[in-house]
Design a protein around this motif. Structure first.
Motif, PDB file in Angstrom:
ATOM      1  N   GLN A 168      27.268 -20.788  34.732  1.00  0.00           N
ATOM      2  CA  GLN A 168      27.396 -19.352  34.548  1.00  0.00           C
ATOM      3  C   GLN A 168      28.814 -18.894  34.829  1.00  0.00           C
ATOM      4  O   GLN A 168      29.365 -18.057  34.092  1.00  0.00           O
ATOM      5  CB  GLN A 168      26.414 -18.629  35.471  1.00  0.00           C
ATOM      6  CG  GLN A 168      26.402 -17.112  35.270  1.00  0.00           C
ATOM      7  CD  GLN A 168      26.006 -16.720  33.862  1.00  0.00           C
ATOM      8  OE1 GLN A 168      24.903 -17.008  33.425  1.00  0.00           O
ATOM      9  NE2 GLN A 168      26.913 -16.062  33.126  1.00  0.00           N
ATOM     10  N   ALA A 171      30.997 -19.811  32.010  1.00  0.00           N
ATOM     11  CA  ALA A 171      30.766 -18.869  30.911  1.00  0.00           C
ATOM     12  C   ALA A 171      31.517 -17.562  31.167  1.00  0.00           C
ATOM     13  O   ALA A 171      32.150 -17.005  30.253  1.00  0.00           O
ATOM     14  CB  ALA A 171      29.262 -18.609  30.762  1.00  0.00           C
ATOM     15  N   SER A 177      28.746 -17.175  26.225  1.00  0.00           N
ATOM     16  CA  SER A 177      27.366 -17.161  26.717  1.00  0.00           C
ATOM     17  C   SER A 177      27.078 -18.497  27.383  1.00  0.00           C
ATOM     18  O   SER A 177      27.716 -19.515  27.085  1.00  0.00           O
ATOM     19  CB  SER A 177      26.385 -16.938  25.555  1.00  0.00           C
ATOM     20  OG  SER A 177      26.314 -18.107  24.749  1.00  0.00           O
ATOM     21  N   ASP A 179      24.511 -20.341  26.957  1.00  0.00           N
ATOM     22  CA  ASP A 179      23.993 -21.281  25.959  1.00  0.00           C
ATOM     23  C   ASP A 179      25.140 -21.964  25.214  1.00  0.00           C
ATOM     24  O   ASP A 179      25.063 -23.158  24.888  1.00  0.00           O
ATOM     25  CB  ASP A 179      23.085 -20.562  24.964  1.00  0.00           C
ATOM     26  CG  ASP A 179      21.736 -20.178  25.582  1.00  0.00           C
ATOM     27  OD1 ASP A 179      21.358 -20.819  26.583  1.00  0.00           O
ATOM     28  OD2 ASP A 179      21.085 -19.262  25.071  1.00  0.00           O
ATOM     29  N   THR A 180      26.208 -21.216  24.956  1.00  0.00           N
ATOM     30  CA  THR A 180      27.374 -21.801  24.294  1.00  0.00           C
ATOM     31  C   THR A 180      28.040 -22.827  25.205  1.00  0.00           C
ATOM     32  O   THR A 180      28.462 -23.905  24.758  1.00  0.00           O
ATOM     33  CB  THR A 180      28.389 -20.705  23.912  1.00  0.00           C
ATOM     34  OG1 THR A 180      27.755 -19.783  23.027  1.00  0.00           O
ATOM     35  CG2 THR A 180      29.618 -21.297  23.237  1.00  0.00           C
TER      36      THR A 180
END
Length: 207
Positions: A168, A171, A177, A179-180
């Protein structure tokens, strides 16, 4: 004189081994059995106990490898050579760990088996060429493919991991994100041929 014992469950092979080796002046074949259990049961009543044992692996009851422990306990000064159709490195290592001093393939010519047994009596540890090749290959490191270069974004991800950041926080740092980030990490693992964060850190990519 070498007191020889043979353990082989196939009658034709056992007869061929005993017929040839017992005719050699260096050997006295004192015991021939179809199983480890039969062999062990016969030893206590013998005057001349085997000092060298040629044993198959694929036996009824105890396998040749399993039989090495009781054989060594009953005959602690005897040397055991395995004779087997199996040539994989794992069985070789299991045999050696259990106390065998040699490992020969079953299609080894009888004169060569004799030479190898004499090597054992002289302090050697013979292996068939095919067996030795398997063992050498086992210890050779697997060739690694050339590493695929990382993209600039993937390098940023790796730096975040090496800096101890969570996914996190990586990110947040890169305005992506989570997920990316995870998708990039999968690509990093694939390219660097690692399977975990620990392996990646151990590799020391930045260095």
């Amino acid at each position: 004189m070498i007191y020889l014992g043979i353990i082989e469950d196939q009658p034709t092979i056992r007869e061929a081994l005993t017929g040839y080796l017992c005719a050699q002046p260096e050997f006295s074949c004192v015991l021939s059995a179809a199983s480890v259990e039969e062999f062990l049961a016969a030893v206590p009543t013998m005057n001349n106990r085997p000092t060298l044992i040629l044993s198959d692996i694929g036996l009824p009851g105890l396998s040749g490898i399993e039989g090495l422990v009781p054989l060594r306990q009953l005959l602690p000064t005897a040397e055991v050579v395995m004779l087997s159709v199996y040539s994989d490195a794992q069985r070789v290592f299991d045999s050696l760990r259990a106390g065998a001093v040699g490992y020969l393939e079953k299609d080894t010519p009888l004169p060569v088996i004799k030479e190898n047994l004499l090597q054992v009596a002289a302090g050697g540890s013979p292996m068939s060429p095919g067996i030795a090749r398997h063992v050498i290959r086992y210890f050779q490191p697997a060739p690694r493919l050339a590493l695929e270069p990382l993209t600039a974004r993937e390098q940023d991800i790796v730096r975040g991991i090496e800096d101890g950041l969570s996914y996190q926080r990586i990110a947040d740092r890169l305005f992506l994100s989570i997920d990316t980030v995870r998708s990039h990490i999968r690509q990093v693992y694939r390219k660097l041929q690692v399977n975990s964060k620990a392996e990646l850190l151990a590799r020391g990519y930045r260095r």
